[in-house]
Every structure is written in structure tokens, then in C-alpha cells.
Motif scaffolding. Structure first.
Motif, PDB file in Angstrom:
ATOM      1  N   UNK A 105      -2.355   8.168  -5.560  1.00 44.20           N
ATOM      2  CA  UNK A 105      -2.073   9.461  -4.925  1.00 44.20           C
ATOM      3  C   UNK A 105      -3.353  10.101  -4.401  1.00 44.20           C
ATOM      4  N   UNK A 106      -4.423  10.010  -5.188  1.00 43.52           N
ATOM      5  CA  UNK A 106      -5.704  10.584  -4.757  1.00 43.52           C
ATOM      6  C   UNK A 106      -6.236   9.847  -3.535  1.00 43.52           C
ATOM      7  N   UNK A 107      -6.095   8.526  -3.520  1.00 43.91           N
ATOM      8  CA  UNK A 107      -6.559   7.747  -2.377  1.00 43.91           C
ATOM      9  C   UNK A 107      -5.781   8.109  -1.116  1.00 43.91           C
ATOM     10  N   UNK A 108      -4.485   8.328  -1.265  1.00 46.72           N
ATOM     11  CA  UNK A 108      -3.661   8.706  -0.108  1.00 46.72           C
ATOM     12  C   UNK A 108      -4.063  10.083   0.413  1.00 46.72           C
ATOM     13  N   UNK A 109      -4.324  11.004  -0.503  1.00 45.45           N
ATOM     14  CA  UNK A 109      -4.771  12.343  -0.069  1.00 45.45           C
ATOM     15  C   UNK A 109      -6.082  12.263   0.705  1.00 45.45           C
ATOM     16  N   UNK A 110      -6.970  11.370   0.284  1.00 48.50           N
ATOM     17  CA  UNK A 110      -8.263  11.214   0.956  1.00 48.50           C
ATOM     18  C   UNK A 110      -8.163  10.363   2.211  1.00 48.50           C
ATOM     19  N   UNK A 111      -7.068   9.645   2.354  1.00 54.72           N
ATOM     20  CA  UNK A 111      -6.959   8.693   3.450  1.00 54.72           C
ATOM     21  C   UNK A 111      -7.871   7.500   3.264  1.00 54.72           C
ATOM     22  N   UNK A 112      -8.103   7.129   1.997  1.00 57.09           N
ATOM     23  CA  UNK A 112      -9.034   6.048   1.660  1.00 57.09           C
ATOM     24  C   UNK A 112      -8.290   4.717   1.668  1.00 57.09           C
ATOM     25  N   UNK A 113      -8.391   3.996   2.776  1.00 58.72           N
ATOM     26  CA  UNK A 113      -7.679   2.727   2.910  1.00 58.72           C
ATOM     27  C   UNK A 113      -8.217   1.656   1.979  1.00 58.72           C
ATOM     28  N   UNK A 114      -9.412   1.848   1.450  1.00 64.92           N
ATOM     29  CA  UNK A 114      -9.981   0.875   0.516  1.00 64.92           C
ATOM     30  C   UNK A 114      -9.470   1.060  -0.904  1.00 64.92           C
ATOM     31  N   UNK A 115      -8.684   2.104  -1.128  1.00 59.61           N
ATOM     32  CA  UNK A 115      -8.152   2.341  -2.476  1.00 59.61           C
ATOM     33  C   UNK A 115      -6.639   2.549  -2.478  1.00 59.61           C
ATOM     34  N   UNK A 116      -6.008   2.580  -1.315  1.00 63.52           N
ATOM     35  CA  UNK A 116      -4.559   2.752  -1.232  1.00 63.52           C
ATOM     36  C   UNK A 116      -3.854   1.407  -1.418  1.00 63.52           C
ATOM     37  N   UNK A 117      -2.620   1.458  -1.905  1.00 62.07           N
ATOM     38  CA  UNK A 117      -1.818   0.236  -1.941  1.00 62.07           C
ATOM     39  C   UNK A 117      -1.095   0.136  -0.607  1.00 62.07           C
ATOM     40  N   UNK A 118      -1.402  -0.906   0.146  1.00 60.93           N
ATOM     41  CA  UNK A 118      -0.936  -1.056   1.517  1.00 60.93           C
ATOM     42  C   UNK A 118      -0.121  -2.343   1.601  1.00 60.93           C
ATOM     43  N   UNK A 119       1.112  -2.271   1.083  1.00 63.41           N
ATOM     44  CA  UNK A 119       1.948  -3.471   1.053  1.00 63.41           C
ATOM     45  C   UNK A 119       2.183  -3.975   2.477  1.00 63.41           C
ATOM     46  N   UNK A 120       2.046  -5.281   2.650  1.00 59.58           N
ATOM     47  CA  UNK A 120       2.210  -5.865   3.982  1.00 59.58           C
ATOM     48  C   UNK A 120       2.451  -7.356   3.865  1.00 59.58           C
ATOM     49  N   UNK A 121       3.343  -7.863   4.700  1.00 60.45           N
ATOM     50  CA  UNK A 121       3.553  -9.293   4.789  1.00 60.45           C
ATOM     51  C   UNK A 121       2.519  -9.940   5.689  1.00 60.45           C
ATOM     52  N   UNK A 122       2.547 -11.258   5.748  1.00 57.55           N
ATOM     53  CA  UNK A 122       1.512 -11.986   6.485  1.00 57.55           C
ATOM     54  C   UNK A 122       1.579 -11.753   7.993  1.00 57.55           C
ATOM     55  N   UNK A 123       2.708 -11.306   8.518  1.00 58.45           N
ATOM     56  CA  UNK A 123       2.841 -11.054   9.959  1.00 58.45           C
ATOM     57  C   UNK A 123       2.675  -9.575  10.289  1.00 58.45           C
ATOM     58  N   UNK A 124       1.911  -8.850   9.488  1.00 56.85           N
ATOM     59  CA  UNK A 124       1.834  -7.382   9.624  1.00 56.85           C
ATOM     60  C   UNK A 124       1.332  -6.929  10.983  1.00 56.85           C
TER      61      UNK A 124
END
Length: 337
Positions: A295-314
Motif C-alpha cells: 500500500x505504501x509503495x502504491x501511494x508513492x508510485x514506487x514501481x520497484x516495490x509494487x506488486x505488478x502482476x503480469x503475464x509474459x505477453x504484457x
């Protein structure tokens, strides 16, 4: 009912909105509403919203509860994460209560007010629960990741199977959280599952265009389930920075337990690189443990700490309406067959 060729994956946590479900339906596909992380009452409200938006059949996906995690392993991971929490000014939960995702109440509610299609992730219902849903006319789909799970789902009375390959974004739907996911590519996994069950198969994992859909149909599937492909559509409520990262990220994807304790594929980032070696098996306990950090990472917009679920064809995920994307996928798949 006949299953549509295009199925929108149920993406728990906010992306799969009632509007997205309805738009996929209007485009000729089958929209799925995720029940994961919701109370039974919240799920009922979202089902009501879907029914206001579409008169076509839709699905609901349930998370099947597993055995509790090893508390000692979760406690050790808490200590490993504590400096991270201190750096970002958040507190980690010291005690995590048992969590069955409101399973019993959801089952009761869905039996009292049935939906057309119900799918299961992380396991299967009990024989009595499966029989009860069959009696009220709900079509049931079991998510499987191995031939052994496909046999179990067939014996449990499922009407169809969603075969989830390693290319899929988000959680791999293994029936036991400690299981090592099958690493065979989706086409090979489809063939192995087809050899052990006569049930209709829906293919999932790394599918984002009509050519990929046509390929799994030729391999024996009756439909294709896509999730990441819908994350950037108008009806998705995925964080805008997350949506942008799907198109711009060059670091590839990886499977990790670092955020939730279950294997899940997402965009590789610094949090995964730092904590994956220490992450234990432990869903949903690790999910609750890392929630303040995420939640803190999302508030900061920190892509290096957010969970960014994605498939291989993202990187093929496109903007626009979900209805338009569904129509385009169906047309491309038809032309490619």
C-alpha cells in the motif's frame, strides 16, 4: 451453456470491475467477477452491479482456502521485512488471524442466489458443495496446473477445466500452496491434461492476441482466458502507473512468493530481487504481512516495490474499451484458425 471463445480472467484486488465484466460480455466473451479478498456481502453487491449492466451469462471466481501457513516461517519473514517497513514508516501486523476468504458465507450466498458460472482457484470444493452447485444449475470450472489436478477436478464433477500455464500473470492456481508449479509451456500442458480428461478445456497463460487464441484452439482448447490483456482497458481499475509499466517495462517477468507466499508472475522489480530468496510458503498470511508495504509503495508510485502482476505477453496489452478488445480478439482468432 456453450462457453465463449474469449474468457476474461478474474483479477482479484480491483482490476476486474463489474463494468469490465459487462463490457467483455457485450463484446461476445465471458466476463468473470473475482470474489477473492471480498466479504460475502461485498461480493453480493458486485454481482448485483453486474446484473444491472448485462443480461448475459457471467462468472464468479472463488479462492479455495488452504491449510494455515507455518507460523515460524511467517514470523521469520516478518523480521526480514522489518527494516523495509521502518524505512517507509509503516507497521507490519504482528498477528495474522486465520483467513478462509469468507468461503462458507460465499458458498451459502451463491447457492441461495446462483450465478451462471462459477470457477475455483487454489483448489476444489468439497463433493457436497460441488453437488449443491450442480443442483442449482451453476456451471463449474476448476482451475488446474497439472494433469494430477485435472484428474482430481474431473472426479470432483467439474463441467470444464481452466488449464493455467506458467506464462500466466498473477497467482498460479496450484491446488496446494506448497506445490511446485508445472513448468511445461501452455501448449504442452494442454496436451498432457487432454490425455487424462474428456472435459472441455479453457487455456490460460500468456495469451494476448487472436493468433495466440487460435493456436490454443488448434491445440484442443474450446476457449482462451486472458487477464493481462484487459488490464489497460477503459473499464479496468488497475493503478494507472501499473498500466503504464505493462507497456514500458523492459525487465521481463518472474514468478515470486515474495508478496503473498504463493507463486505469482509479475514484472520483475527490486522488491522481488531483494526478498524472493527468503519468502516462505504462506498464503494468505504473507499476503496480509506485506499489505502495508504494498500500500505504501502504491501511494508513492514506487514501481520497484509494487506488486505488478503480469503475464509474459504484457507488452501486448492495449488501451480502449474491453468490449472492443473482445470483439477484435474474436475476429483475429477466427481469421487465424
Amino acid at each position: 451453456m456453450q462457453l465463449p471463445v474469449v474468457v476474461a480472467a478474474p483479477m482479484a484486488g480491483g482490476a476486474s470491475t463489474p463494468a469490465l465484466v459487462a463490457a467483455v460480455n457485450e463484446g461476445g466473451g465471458l466476463g468473470f467477477l473475482p470474489a477473492g479478498y471480498l466479504s460475502a456481502d461485498a461480493l453480493a453487491a458486485r454481482i448485483g452491479a453486474v446484473r444491472q449492466l448485462t443480461g448475459r451469462p457471467f462468472g464468479v471466481n472463488l479462492f479455495v482456502p488452504d491449510v494455515p501457513a507455518d507460523r515460524a516461517l511467517v514470523d521469520a519473514y516478518r523480521e526480514r521485512l522489518r527494516p523495509e517497513a521502518e524505512r517507509h514508516g509503516v507497521e507490519l501486523p504482528e498477528r495474522i488471524a486465520p483467513d478462509r476468504d469468507d468461503w462458507d458465507a460465499k458458498v451459502e450466498a451463491l447457492l441461495a442466489d446462483p450465478v451462471p458460472v462459477l470457477s475455483y482457484t487454489f483448489g476444489l470444493p468439497s463433493p457436497a458443495e460441488a453437488a449443491a452447485f450442480r443442483a442449482v444449475g451453476t456451471l463449474q470450472i476448476g482451475t488446474v496446473t497439472t494433469p494430477a489436478e485435472a484428474r482430481a477436478a474431473t472426479e470432483a464433477g467439474m463441467d470444464a477445466l481452466c488449464v493455467q500455464g506458467p506464462e500466466a500473470g498473477g497467482h498460479r492456481g496450484t491446488h496446494r500452496q506448497a506445490a511446485v508449479p508445472d513448468g511445461r509451456p501452455l501448449p504442452e500442458l494442454l496436451g498432457a491434461v487432454r490425455a487424462v480428461t474428456p472435459l472441455p478445456l479453457i487455456a490460460a497463460g500468456g495469451l494476448a492476441d487472436g493468433a495466440a487464441i487460435a493456436a490454443v484452439l488448434r491445440a484442443g482448447a474450446v476457449g482462451a482466458q486472458l487477464g493481462t490483456a484487459y488490464l489497460r482497458t477503459d473499464e479496468s481499475e488497475a493503478d494507472p502507473r501499473y498500466q503504464q509499466a505493462l507497456a514500458a517495462h523492459r525487465g521481463g517477468t518472474t514468478v515470486t512468493r515474495a508478496f503473498t507466499g504463493r507463486p505469482a508472475r509479475g514484472l520483475r522489480n527490486a522488491f522481488i530481487d531483494r526478498y524472493e530468496p527468503d519468502a516462505p510458503v504462506g498464503y494468505p498470511e504473507v499476503h496480509h504481512l506485506t499489505r502495508p508495504l504494498r500500500a505504501a509503495a502504491t501511494r508513492r508510485g514506487d514501481l520497484e516495490a509494487m506488486h505488478l502482476w503480469a503475464g509474459t505477453a504484457h507488452r501486448l496489452a492495449r488501451t480502449g474499451s474491453a468490449a472492443g478488445l473482445t470483439e477484435e480478439l474474436l475476429a483475429q482468432a477466427s481469421a487465424s484458425r
